[in-house]
Design a protein around this motif. Structure first.
Motif, mmCIF file in Angstrom:
data_model
loop_
_atom_site.group_PDB
_atom_site.id
_atom_site.type_symbol
_atom_site.label_atom_id
_atom_site.label_comp_id
_atom_site.label_asym_id
_atom_site.label_seq_id
_atom_site.Cartn_x
_atom_site.Cartn_y
_atom_site.Cartn_z
ATOM 1 N N UNK A 89 0.827 -1.208 0.087
ATOM 2 C CA UNK A 89 -0.003 -0.062 0.084
ATOM 3 C C UNK A 89 0.901 1.195 0.156
ATOM 4 N N UNK A 90 2.191 1.400 0.433
ATOM 5 C CA UNK A 90 3.001 2.270 0.505
ATOM 6 C C UNK A 90 4.106 2.183 -0.637
ATOM 7 N N UNK A 91 4.679 1.142 -0.988
ATOM 8 C CA UNK A 91 5.612 0.980 -2.073
ATOM 9 C C UNK A 91 4.929 1.281 -3.320
ATOM 10 N N UNK A 92 3.824 0.747 -3.378
ATOM 11 C CA UNK A 92 3.133 0.843 -5.136
ATOM 12 C C UNK A 92 3.038 2.281 -5.270
ATOM 13 N N UNK A 93 2.352 3.079 -4.515
ATOM 14 C CA UNK A 93 2.095 4.160 -4.725
ATOM 15 C C UNK A 93 3.555 5.107 -4.802
ATOM 16 N N UNK A 94 4.549 4.895 -4.201
ATOM 17 C CA UNK A 94 5.910 5.338 -4.177
ATOM 18 C C UNK A 94 6.355 5.141 -5.698
ATOM 19 N N UNK A 95 6.055 3.984 -6.241
ATOM 20 C CA UNK A 95 6.664 3.520 -7.412
ATOM 21 C C UNK A 95 5.878 4.026 -8.668
#
Length: 399
Positions: free
Chosen positions: A288-294
């Motif tokens: 939920x955090x890494x996907x948006x960041x990428x």
């Protein structure tokens, strides 16, 4: 020199604590002592090693199919036996695991201040995620310093009666780790993925492991089979080591020619896989955090989340755990270029890569050895909704 015990036990804790440990090691005012409970022994050790770290103390509590009560008890007992005489001046814990709770209780029992990284996340439902929501609420009542990733997390704490002077908004350290990984990732870590860069198909990265997902794992697996049956799609599943997950998922997805099942990947390899993927489908909090960041559209296999920021921003979406619902949401993105692009270009509300620096600065201030820390402020494109993240309306939207 201040001695700080960092208690961790799972792979996500290792990922998010590693940048903080390295920042503490670089500061001559601190002596970090890394204590591993071994809750996720192999994955934890591999992840710390990727960052060039290893535990100073390993409690080695891991045992097959142990209960949450056993994990918590054995962690607390090990800390009492092996860490009570270290003379630590603070105990630092992260997030919401059984290790987190045990570390906080250890600090309380030793009358040592507890520092809580990733404080203030709330789903509004004590049983979802389970037991994480309860763990973080309990730790919130023990901690002396609350390091909240976002303004919304800070507001959650204030709403619960936590004093503002004990809260610092740092951003999420996962963004620090992700940026470091982007500079160091090399290879996918599994021969089954060697052809991934030359594969022209859309790559859907999928995973599920949460306890509240266990009853729905067959439905999730059936959805992956339907998604993989699309000719333009390849599904990659790094399968959690938990035997409950494997026994439910493997019989359904293991033989499908367009589903690549691999063991959990080393952290750097997994980061490269996330970058290669076109879509992330997961019940993992890290996703939920890494996907948006990428910039990867992230479909969250849950009905409620303690991380509503990305949902409000539009780069993540709650899709539940039913076969029909998952297949429908994935199809809508793959069949509509504009919908896909809208999610892929939405704002990342979780950090700027400086969370570890703010964490160490907050610790210096806590000990009276430095000024107050300027808080992390999300970009102007998401300022408008930051305050709304603590309202009942947002919780209702994410149920």
């Amino acid at each position: 020199m201040r001695s700080v015990a960092i208690v961790l036990g799972t792979r996500p804790e290792a990922i998010k604590c590693a940048p903080v440990i390295k920042a503490l090691q670089a500061d001559p005012r601190f002596e970090p002592i890394v204590i591993s409970t071994g809750q996720h022994q192999q994955m934890l050790d591999e992840t710390l090693a990727a960052f060039g770290l290893k535990p100073d103390i390993d409690l080695g509590i891991m045992a097959p199919r142990q209960t949450l009560s056993e994990v918590t008890y054995r962690s607390l007992r090990g800390l009492s036996e092996k860490a009570a005489g270290l003379g630590a001046e603070a105990v630092m814990v992260h997030g919401d695991t059984a290790t987190t709770l045990a570390g906080a209780l250890f600090g309380l029992h030793q009358r040592i201040p507890v520092i809580h990284i990733e404080a203030g996340l709330r789903s509004g439902n004590l049983h979802s995620p389970f037991p994480e929501e309860a763990n973080r609420r309990l730790v919130g009542q023990i901690a002396a310093l609350h390091l909240a990733p976002t303004p919304g997390n800070s507001a959650n704490l204030i709403r619960e009666g936590i004093g503002e002077n004990s809260i610092v908004v740092t951003g999420n350290t996962v963004i620090d780790a992700l940026r470091w990984a982007g500079e160091n990732a090399d290879g996918y870590g599994d021969p089954a993925l060697e052809d991934l860069d030359s594969d022209p198909r859309c790559v859907v990265l999928a995973s599920a492991h949460r306890r509240e997902s266990w009853e729905k794992l067959p439905e999730i697996a059936a959805a992956l089979v339907e998604i993989a049956s699309r000719p333009e799609v390849r599904v990659v599943v790094p399968l959690h080591r938990n035997p409950v997950v494997r026994e439910a998922m493997l019989p359904v997805i293991g033989a499908h020619p367009d589903i690549t099942v691999v063991d959990p990947l080393p952290y750097l390899s997994f980061c490269r896989l996330m970058r290669r993927s076109d879509l992330i489908l997961s019940d993992s909090s890290g996703a939920e955090e890494e996907g948006p960041a990428l910039g990867k559209p992230t479909l969250v296999l849950r009905e409620i989340t303690e991380r509503p920021e990305a949902v409000v921003a539009g780069t993540a979406r709650l899709v539940g755990r039913t076969t029909a619902g998952i297949v429908s949401e994935v199809g809508a993105l793959l069949d509509d270029e504009q919908k896909y692009k809208s999610m892929a270009t939405a704002a990342n509300p979780y950090g700027d890569g400086l969370a570890s620096e703010r964490t160490v600065a907050a610790l210096r201030h806590f000990f009276g050895e430095g000024p107050a820390v300027a808080p992390f402020v999300p970009g102007s494109d998401i300022d408008a909704f930051a305050a709304a993240l603590v309202t009942d309306d947002v919780y209702a939207e994410t149920r």
